[in-house]
Motif scaffolding. Structure first.
Motif, mmCIF file in Angstrom:
data_model
loop_
_atom_site.group_PDB
_atom_site.id
_atom_site.type_symbol
_atom_site.label_atom_id
_atom_site.label_comp_id
_atom_site.label_asym_id
_atom_site.label_seq_id
_atom_site.Cartn_x
_atom_site.Cartn_y
_atom_site.Cartn_z
ATOM 1 N N MET A 1 0.831 -1.206 0.000
ATOM 2 C CA MET A 1 0.000 0.000 0.000
ATOM 3 C C MET A 1 0.864 1.254 0.000
ATOM 4 S SD MET A 1 -2.754 1.235 2.896
ATOM 5 C CE MET A 1 -3.441 -0.420 2.977
ATOM 6 N N LEU A 2 1.910 1.250 0.841
ATOM 7 C CA LEU A 2 2.793 2.414 0.942
ATOM 8 C C LEU A 2 3.505 2.681 -0.384
ATOM 9 C CD1 LEU A 2 4.029 4.584 2.807
ATOM 10 C CD2 LEU A 2 5.817 2.923 3.379
ATOM 11 N N ASP A 3 3.990 1.619 -1.009
ATOM 12 C CA ASP A 3 4.707 1.778 -2.278
ATOM 13 C C ASP A 3 3.780 2.229 -3.397
ATOM 14 O OD1 ASP A 3 6.985 0.977 -1.006
ATOM 15 O OD2 ASP A 3 6.851 -1.116 -1.660
ATOM 16 N N GLY A 4 2.485 1.892 -3.291
ATOM 17 C CA GLY A 4 1.550 2.218 -4.375
ATOM 18 C C GLY A 4 0.951 3.600 -4.285
ATOM 19 N N LEU A 5 1.187 4.313 -3.202
ATOM 20 C CA LEU A 5 0.612 5.648 -3.035
ATOM 21 C C LEU A 5 1.587 6.729 -3.489
ATOM 22 C CD1 LEU A 5 -1.026 5.212 0.500
ATOM 23 C CD2 LEU A 5 -2.231 5.407 -1.691
ATOM 24 N N GLU A 6 1.036 7.780 -4.073
ATOM 25 C CA GLU A 6 1.858 8.908 -4.483
ATOM 26 C C GLU A 6 2.373 9.645 -3.242
ATOM 27 O OE1 GLU A 6 2.724 9.596 -7.498
ATOM 28 O OE2 GLU A 6 1.505 8.038 -8.433
ATOM 29 N N GLU A 7 3.519 10.295 -3.384
ATOM 30 C CA GLU A 7 4.155 10.948 -2.246
ATOM 31 C C GLU A 7 3.283 12.044 -1.640
ATOM 32 O OE1 GLU A 7 6.758 10.893 0.618
ATOM 33 O OE2 GLU A 7 7.005 9.623 -1.172
ATOM 34 N N ASP A 8 2.506 12.743 -2.472
ATOM 35 C CA ASP A 8 1.671 13.833 -1.977
ATOM 36 C C ASP A 8 0.253 13.379 -1.615
ATOM 37 O OD1 ASP A 8 0.937 13.249 -4.524
ATOM 38 O OD2 ASP A 8 0.804 15.332 -5.227
#
Length: 283
Positions: free
Chosen positions: A89-96
């Motif tokens: 989930m963390l890797d798939g989310l955009e930084e902003d």
């Protein structure tokens, strides 16, 4: 004193030499012997109390080890699934992305749970010591490097070793040392001095880790090696470090003791952990 029936001690001594009297007839002599016997009994009582406490601690550790193993195995599998999907989930989310920080928190806390479970399993599996020739000075240097030293703390290492070689399980003793050093740093939030001293005899090596921190209260000292006991804030410690360290030292047939002062009126505050390990495996 005349209690022996002779007017002077000289006469009594002559009679003893001639076989006409006994030492036990002398009252001061008998009192001295009684005092020696009382002192020996007192020392024996202290040793018995210490042995009894060590036995009770070993029994507690054995029971907690069985419980810990069961809990850790039950929790480990579902925790692994949570951790894997949290990272995905963390890797798939955009930084902003707004949920990025929430996902990061899930990952951090899941990682912390993983460390706790690993500690439980390690605690439960303490049953083997793989001894090998180890240079104690080198091992201590590794331990010091493994723990980040706060800038406001001074470190002093004093080696008083005639022979630094000892047959130890280097990885396990490294774990003990890093845990105690880490605790010592945590006990000095306002700065201080950490002093590590090594010494030896023909049969044993000794490591003393002393800090100038806040000290440990008498009540806490009695529980310091119990599993899950911690004085740290929630989330800052699991209470397994010293229990694991105690078990490792005992598996080496060694001793670990703590001496501490938390009362500034009684003298400088601080704590000293002393570890004594046999140089060779006891036959």
């Amino acid at each position: 004193c005349g209690a022996c029936g002779y007017e002077t001690c000289r006469e009594h001594a002559v009679a003893i030499h001639k076989g006409l009297a006994e030492c036990e007839m002398c009252l001061p002599y008998t009192i001295d012997k009684l005092n020696e016997a009382v002192a020996e009994l007192e020392e024996s009582h202290k040793e018995l109390a210490s042995t009894q406490e060590a036995l009770m601690q070993s029994e507690r550790l054995a029971s907690m080890g069985q419980l810990a193993a069961g809990i850790a195995h039950e929790v480990n599998n579902p925790l692994g699934v949570v951790l894997m999907y949290a990272h995905l989930m963390l890797d798939g989310l955009e930084e902003d992305c707004q949920q990025k920080e929430d996902a990061r928190m899930i990952v951090e806390q899941a990682d912390r749970c993983k460390k706790i479970v690993a500690g439980l399993l390690h605690f439960a599996r303490q049953n083997k010591v793989l001894r090998e020739p180890t240079d104690l000075a080198d091992l201590l240097e590794k331990a010091v490097r493994a723990v980040v030293k706060p800038r406001n703390i001074t470190l002093a290492v004093n080696h008083n070793l005639a022979n630094p070689a000892a047959d130890l399980d280097a990885n396990q003793i490294l774990q003990v040392l890093t845990n105690i050093i880490s605790n010592a740093y945590a006990a000095m939030p306002d700065g201080g001095t950490l002093t590590i001293t090594t010494s030896d005899t023909d049969d044993a090596v000794t490591i003393a880790v002393s800090d100038t921190g806040t000290g440990i209260s008498q009540d806490h000292r009695k529980k310091i090696f119990e599993p899950f006991f911690t004085t740290k804030q929630i989330g800052r410690g699991t209470g397994l470090g010293l229990a694991v360290s105690y078990g490792i030292v005992k598996m080496h047939h060694g001793q670990i003791t703590v001496d501490s002062n938390d009362n500034a009126d009684a003298g400088p505050t601080g704590t000293t952990f002393t570890i004594q390990l046999p140089r060779k495996e006891e036959g």
